[in-house]
Design a protein around this motif. Structure first.
Motif, short mmCIF file in Angstrom:
data_model
loop_
_atom_site.label_atom_id
_atom_site.label_comp_id
_atom_site.label_asym_id
_atom_site.label_seq_id
_atom_site.Cartn_x
_atom_site.Cartn_y
_atom_site.Cartn_z
N TYR A 58 0.92 -1.05 0.16
CA TYR A 58 0.03 -0.08 -0.04
C TYR A 58 0.92 1.22 0.00
N THR A 98 9.74 10.16 11.31
CA THR A 98 9.45 9.24 10.50
C THR A 98 10.21 8.99 9.32
N GLY A 99 9.47 8.52 8.21
CA GLY A 99 10.33 8.22 6.98
C GLY A 99 9.43 7.76 5.68
N GLU A 101 11.86 4.62 6.24
CA GLU A 101 12.08 4.01 7.63
C GLU A 101 13.14 4.36 8.50
N PRO A 102 12.97 5.48 9.74
CA PRO A 102 13.81 6.13 10.23
C PRO A 102 15.12 5.21 10.48
N THR A 128 7.90 3.56 13.21
CA THR A 128 8.92 2.64 12.37
C THR A 128 8.27 1.38 12.14
N ASN A 190 0.48 0.51 14.43
CA ASN A 190 -0.30 1.11 13.25
C ASN A 190 -0.60 -0.21 12.46
N VAL A 192 -2.75 -1.25 8.74
CA VAL A 192 -3.54 -0.96 7.60
C VAL A 192 -4.09 -2.48 6.99
N ILE A 219 -5.84 1.98 10.62
CA ILE A 219 -5.56 3.22 9.49
C ILE A 219 -6.32 2.82 7.97
N GLU A 220 -7.27 3.52 7.95
CA GLU A 220 -7.81 3.56 6.39
C GLU A 220 -6.59 3.72 5.43
N GLN A 221 -6.78 2.76 4.37
CA GLN A 221 -5.71 2.69 3.38
C GLN A 221 -5.84 4.22 2.43
N ASP A 225 0.02 5.56 -2.43
CA ASP A 225 1.01 4.55 -2.64
C ASP A 225 1.59 4.98 -4.06
N SER A 371 5.90 7.59 1.82
CA SER A 371 7.40 7.14 2.17
C SER A 371 8.12 8.23 1.74
N GLY A 375 4.98 9.69 6.83
CA GLY A 375 3.67 9.54 7.15
C GLY A 375 3.56 9.45 8.73
N1 SAM Z 1 8.47 2.93 7.88
C1 SAM Z 1 7.76 3.51 8.87
C2 SAM Z 1 6.44 2.61 9.23
O1 SAM Z 1 6.06 1.86 8.34
O2 SAM Z 1 6.08 2.63 10.02
C3 SAM Z 1 7.41 4.93 8.98
C4 SAM Z 1 6.73 5.61 7.70
S1 SAM Z 1 5.28 4.76 7.22
C5 SAM Z 1 5.12 5.66 5.70
C6 SAM Z 1 4.13 5.63 8.29
C7 SAM Z 1 2.73 4.88 8.57
O3 SAM Z 1 2.21 5.04 7.24
C8 SAM Z 1 2.91 3.46 8.74
O4 SAM Z 1 1.91 3.14 9.94
C9 SAM Z 1 2.22 2.90 7.31
O5 SAM Z 1 1.42 1.74 7.73
C10 SAM Z 1 1.42 4.10 6.99
N2 SAM Z 1 1.09 4.08 5.43
C11 SAM Z 1 1.67 4.07 4.49
N3 SAM Z 1 1.34 3.84 3.35
C12 SAM Z 1 -0.11 4.17 3.84
C13 SAM Z 1 -1.32 4.29 3.02
N4 SAM Z 1 -1.37 4.43 1.52
N5 SAM Z 1 -2.41 4.37 3.50
C14 SAM Z 1 -2.40 4.49 4.80
N6 SAM Z 1 -1.39 4.51 5.75
C15 SAM Z 1 -0.29 4.13 5.00
#
Ligand code: SAM
Ligand code: SF4
Length: 375
Positions: A58, A98-99, A101-102, A128, A190, A192, A219-221, A225, A371, A375
């Protein structure tokens, strides 16, 4: 000066050539991050890298992501200066790292230690994927990290590997335990949900979290992406999440003030199998972040900085403000502060992604993926 870099529009602060935009920030506002709709940003999301060691379906494609060159990414010293202005002059009260991946950033411990030394009281959390967290948790705690959110979408190796495209479930579970042992709690998870992939696992994930006294947030998607594979049908909505959980649990809205938090929280009781009634004891809480179906834009308190130092006032912003370029050009703190205030002033009222907006011209998927924003 306006620079077109791909599609996002980048603005440098010294841009006076176009005359005042209708959205210009009035002079004389207090030193806060205010927008035109009366919201104040007190919560800062800081991306420290765009890179990642997973490929969640996602979020990223299996391959083909284009990474930032090393020199484009903010250094620890640049991060310190940018965060310092936000905290000391613009009223930010909470920082989330965040990132990407931090944990893949080699000097992450140094980044956190530098921030902690300058802001002894600031809550600094991190989102993370948890891979390798068990090995770094103690050093991160010692450096001054307050707590972590770990992303975990499945407890089954096969499903986890399908979702993240990497066989690292064991590493993530070890990361969660490592964080708890190091005192990086309360740890939140978290998740999805993806239709037909892990959606039926929702009650099991909740049971797992309750047993560990961990708060789980679904978290709703969102359509963020990189490969633009999001569909409205594929998204598991907040009402569906309720329905999936209600087979085994009874959820009751937590009446405490939400206070700008994206998650709506519910107290969880077990559903009595025979009667269908709630059992007496509250087992814990669960959060649902309904960013798409019930957006909380009117109470949003966030502002973001990408790993290469672009201010984004919203995940769905199409306008970015290049604070790193300004800093590297030798700008004074006042200039950096004003850029931030300008960026915030232009924060859109809403992302336009609620059901009325999806598929209409009110909503346009941004060019940056989750990313690449943080997020
Ligand atoms: N890499 C770390 C992680 O996955 O926790 C931090 C960055 S990630 C982008 C932050 C959060 O965004 C994560 O909890 C991830 O599940 C969520 N995320 C990423 N893409 C998403 C999407 N399309 N819709 C909803 N949540 C999303
Ligand atoms: Fe990496 Fe986090 Fe995106 Fe997954 S959600 S690919 S862990 S940045």
């Amino acid at each position: 000066m306006t620079i077109q870099l791909g599609i996002p529009v980048l603005r440098l602060a010294r841009n006076n050539s176009q005359g005042p935009a209708p959205t210009s920030r009035p002079a004389g506002l207090p030193s806060k991050l205010l927008d035109r709709f009366g919201r104040q940003a007190t919560d800062m999301r800081l991306s420290v890298t765009d890179k990642c060691n997973l490929r969640c379906t996602y979020c990223m494609p299996a391959d083909g992501m284009q990474w930032l060159p090393k020199e484009a990414v903010m250094t620890a010293g640049e991060i310190e200066r940018i965060v310092g202005i936000r905290v000391e002059r613009l009223g930010v009260r909470e920082l989330r790292i965040t990132g990407g991946e931090p944990l893949v950033r080699p000097d992450l411990v140094e980044v956190i230690a530098t921030l902690r030394a300058r802001h002894p009281e600031l809550p600094i959390s991190m989102t993370t994927n948890g891979v390798g967290l068990d090995k770094k948790a103690e050093a991160l705690k010692e450096a001054g990290l307050t707590r972590v959110n770990v992303s975990l979408d499945s407890l089954h190796e096969e499903v986890f590997s399908q979702l993240t495209r990497r066989p690292f479930l064991g590493k993530v579970l070890a990361g969660v335990e490592g964080a708890r042992a190091a005192g990086l709690g309360p740890v939140k998870i978290n998740a999805v949900l993806m239709r037909g992939v892990n959606d039926q696992e929702a009650p099991e994930l909740l049971e797992w979290a309750l047993q560990r006294d961990i708060e789980l947030r679904f978290i709703e998607q969102m359509p963020l992406d990189a490969q633009r594979g999001w569909t409205e049908h594929g998204m598991i909505t907040a009402p569906e999440i309720h329905a999936l959980l209600s087979a085994e649990f009874v959820l009751e809205r937590d009446r405490r003030q939400r206070d700008g938090a994206p998650a709506e929280r519910f107290e969880v009781r077990r559903r009595h199998a025979a009667t269908g009634e709630a059992s007496g004891t509250v087992l814990g809480t669960v959060g649902i972040i309904a960013s798409v179906s019930e957006p909380f834009c009117s109470d949003c308190r966030r502002t973001r900085v990408t790993a290469e130092g672009k201010i984004m006032s919203c995940l769905f912003s199409r306008e970015e403000f290049d604070i790193l370029a300004l800093l590297r050009a030798g700008a004074e703190d006042d200039e950096l502060m004003h850029l931030w205030q300008d960026a915030m002033w232009k924060k859109p009222r809403a992302h336009g992604m609620d059901h009325a907006g999806l598929g209409t011209e009110d909503f346009v998927q941004p060019d940056r993926s989750m990313s690449a924003i943080g997020g």
